[in-house]
Enzyme design. Structure first.
Site, short mmCIF file in Angstrom:
data_model
loop_
_atom_site.label_atom_id
_atom_site.label_comp_id
_atom_site.label_asym_id
_atom_site.label_seq_id
_atom_site.Cartn_x
_atom_site.Cartn_y
_atom_site.Cartn_z
N ASP A 68 -26.56 -17.59 29.95
CA ASP A 68 -27.80 -17.21 30.62
C ASP A 68 -27.82 -15.74 31.01
O ASP A 68 -28.57 -15.33 31.90
CB ASP A 68 -28.02 -18.08 31.86
CG ASP A 68 -26.85 -17.99 32.83
OD1 ASP A 68 -25.68 -17.95 32.38
OD2 ASP A 68 -27.09 -18.00 34.06
N ARG A 90 -29.50 -10.69 19.73
CA ARG A 90 -29.28 -11.71 20.77
C ARG A 90 -29.49 -13.10 20.20
O ARG A 90 -28.74 -14.03 20.49
CB ARG A 90 -30.21 -11.46 21.96
CG ARG A 90 -29.93 -10.17 22.72
CD ARG A 90 -30.66 -10.11 24.06
NE ARG A 90 -32.11 -10.16 23.92
CZ ARG A 90 -32.90 -9.09 23.81
NH1 ARG A 90 -32.37 -7.88 23.78
NH2 ARG A 90 -34.22 -9.24 23.72
N LYS A 180 -30.40 -23.21 37.21
CA LYS A 180 -29.31 -22.48 37.85
C LYS A 180 -29.85 -21.31 38.65
O LYS A 180 -30.76 -20.59 38.20
CB LYS A 180 -28.34 -21.98 36.79
CG LYS A 180 -27.22 -21.10 37.35
CD LYS A 180 -27.16 -19.82 36.56
CE LYS A 180 -26.19 -18.86 37.20
NZ LYS A 180 -25.55 -17.97 36.23
N GLU A 220 -25.26 -22.36 43.33
CA GLU A 220 -24.19 -21.40 43.06
C GLU A 220 -24.17 -20.24 44.05
O GLU A 220 -24.79 -19.20 43.82
CB GLU A 220 -24.32 -20.83 41.63
CG GLU A 220 -23.21 -19.86 41.28
CD GLU A 220 -23.37 -19.23 39.90
OE1 GLU A 220 -22.57 -18.35 39.56
OE2 GLU A 220 -24.31 -19.61 39.17
N GLU A 222 -21.83 -17.64 44.75
CA GLU A 222 -20.57 -17.08 44.26
C GLU A 222 -19.94 -16.18 45.31
O GLU A 222 -20.55 -15.22 45.77
CB GLU A 222 -20.78 -16.30 42.97
CG GLU A 222 -19.49 -15.70 42.43
CD GLU A 222 -19.66 -14.96 41.12
OE1 GLU A 222 -18.68 -14.34 40.66
OE2 GLU A 222 -20.77 -15.00 40.56
N LYS A 262 -21.81 -25.05 41.59
CA LYS A 262 -21.09 -24.07 40.77
C LYS A 262 -20.39 -23.08 41.70
O LYS A 262 -20.84 -21.95 41.89
CB LYS A 262 -22.03 -23.35 39.81
CG LYS A 262 -21.29 -22.47 38.81
CD LYS A 262 -22.20 -21.91 37.72
CE LYS A 262 -21.40 -21.02 36.79
NZ LYS A 262 -22.21 -20.50 35.66
N SER A 304 -16.00 -18.94 36.31
CA SER A 304 -14.70 -18.30 36.06
C SER A 304 -14.55 -16.99 36.82
O SER A 304 -13.43 -16.60 37.16
CB SER A 304 -14.51 -18.05 34.56
OG SER A 304 -15.58 -17.30 34.03
N GLY A 305 -15.65 -16.30 37.08
CA GLY A 305 -15.64 -15.15 37.98
C GLY A 305 -14.78 -13.97 37.56
O GLY A 305 -14.27 -13.25 38.40
N SER A 331 -18.20 -24.36 34.29
CA SER A 331 -19.45 -23.77 33.82
C SER A 331 -19.13 -22.31 33.56
O SER A 331 -19.40 -21.43 34.39
CB SER A 331 -20.56 -23.92 34.87
OG SER A 331 -21.75 -23.28 34.43
N TYR A 393 -25.43 -10.04 36.53
CA TYR A 393 -25.89 -10.52 35.24
C TYR A 393 -27.00 -9.61 34.73
O TYR A 393 -28.15 -9.95 34.82
CB TYR A 393 -26.46 -11.93 35.39
CG TYR A 393 -25.41 -12.99 35.60
CD1 TYR A 393 -25.41 -14.13 34.80
CD2 TYR A 393 -24.47 -12.89 36.58
CE1 TYR A 393 -24.48 -15.13 35.00
CE2 TYR A 393 -23.52 -13.86 36.78
CZ TYR A 393 -23.52 -14.99 35.99
OH TYR A 393 -22.60 -15.99 36.21
#
Length: 393
Positions: A68, A90, A180, A220, A222, A262, A304-305, A331, A393
């Site tokens: 995403d 893409r 998400k 999520e 984070e 998440k 996973s970060g 994820s 992102y």
């Protein structure tokens, strides 16, 4: 739209359940006043479907492929292998991922950027149809990204609630069945109480809106890896953040059986001098989950970060060495895609080899979800860390 039914209970109460309400009558002693209290029970038209979707995604040995990335971030990934950031490039890369034969054995859902949700293969087949054939649930990123949070300690908040209901309804029509929303908390910045509350409230509003439109919300918040703090500090912040998140989820009548989480794993800061073993990370992470997450939640799908592909898989494997009340899975974005990109290099002759690389990583994490993974034979590339400070992102 979901509707609310009400269960009515007789209780000695005032406007707050559990308190006593007294009426004072002239010339008489104080008497207890009995009132009827209405408690909202979530019972929307999508309830059964939300439960079913969450169960499919949280199925044994499977997890989520996150693709995403915004167009800007996708451009950075393509630039790393010498490709221009065009829609055609893409599309070609996402086609590589979503048409991998056998991917559904290990991947139960994939989070898409809006562009991808509406795209097709070069042969004209909708990506969502490619996914359905592999029993992969299409998902969609619905937040509008991070912006500065006024009044905070140089922190961020996530925008995107305006128009979310109508957008979610359109995404559902296009085939998406989960959503998400990512927001972040920075330990070096405090985090401030304002930033934590804003993150939790935004996630709760998004989750309620998503459920009302048939989408299982991935929640999520984070906790970024940035910083030199020890793992104990991450644990402390994670407990605070998840306490706030679940408080506001409940305040917004979010149906817990129809959400997925998440979270980031509980690790030391990326710049901390002492690394933690997978067993230590598993211990601290599961401590947070057991203290804060109700067993009604079907799945915990870790991000996973910035960990290396192998690190993320080893840590997930360590968390699945004993039974958990939830499906504990993955994820991952970079931790599933890094080797794939390096293998592909944008060349048609590498297409099949890149798909095989994706299956290798997906299978490794499938085994980790089952607690059966071994890092023996992993490549040097898979062991490379991918931490990026202030990643967005």
């Amino acid at each position: 739209m979901a509707s609310a039914s009400f269960a009515k209970l007789n209780s000695l109460s005032s406007q707050w359940i559990g308190q006593q309400s007294f009426s004072q009558r002239h010339g008489s002693s104080t008497r207890l006043a009995t009132r009827r209290v209405s408690i909202p029970i979530r019972a929307g038209s999508y309830t059964d479907e939300l439960v079913q979707t969450a169960k499919i995604i949280a199925s044994p040995g499977r997890g989520i492929l996150a693709i995403d990335e915004s167009n800007a971030t996708a451009g950075k990934r393509l630039a790393s292998i010498g490709l221009d950031n065009t829609e055609a490039n893409r599309q070609a890369y996402r086609q590589l991922l979503l048409t991998t034969p056998g991917l559904g054995e290990y991947i139960s859902g994939s989070i898409l950027f809006e562009e991808t949700l509406y795209q097709s293969t070069t042969d004209g087949k909708k990506f969502v149809d490619c996914m359905r054939e592999e029993n992969i649930v299409p998902g969609i990123k619905v937040d509008k990204g991070l912006v500065p949070l006024p009044g905070s300690n140089n922190e961020s908040w996530c925008q995107g609630l305006d128009g979310l209901a109508s957008r979610s309804a359109e995404y559902y029509k296009q085939g998406a069945r989960f959503a998400k929303w990512r927001t972040v908390v920075s330990i070096p910045c405090g985090p401030s109480a304002l930033a934590v509350k804003e993150a939790a409230w935004g996630l709760a509003r998004y989750a309620a809106i998503s459920q009302d439109n048939g989408l299982v919300p991935i929640v999520e918040p984070e906790i970024l890896l940035d910083g030199d703090h020890p793992i104990e500090r991450t644990l402390e912040v994670a407990e605070k953040v998840w306490a706030e998140v679940f408080y506001y989820l409940a305040e917004n009548n979010v149906f817990f059986e129809g959400i997925l989480l998440k979270p980031s794993m509980v690790t030391p800061g990326a710049e901390h001098k002492q690394k933690a073993s997978p067993e230590t990370i598993a211990k601290y992470t599961l401590t947070v989950l057991k203290r804060r997450v109700p067993p009604a939640v079907p799945g915990i799908m870790f991000l996973s970060g910035g960990q290396s592909e192998v690190e993320a898989t080893l840590n997930l494997n360590a968390m699945n060495q004993t039974p958990n009340p939830w499906h504990v899975s993955f994820s991952y974005a970079r931790a599933l895609q890094n080797t794939v990109l390096k293998t592909w290099q944008g060349r048609p002759e590498n297409f099949e080899a890149a798909q095989k690389a994706l299956l290798v990583r997906a299978k490794a994490n499938s085994l980790a979800q089952l607690g059966r993974y071994s890092a023996d034979g992993e490549s040097e590339e898979a062991n490379k860390g991918m931490f990026v400070k202030d990643y967005s992102y």
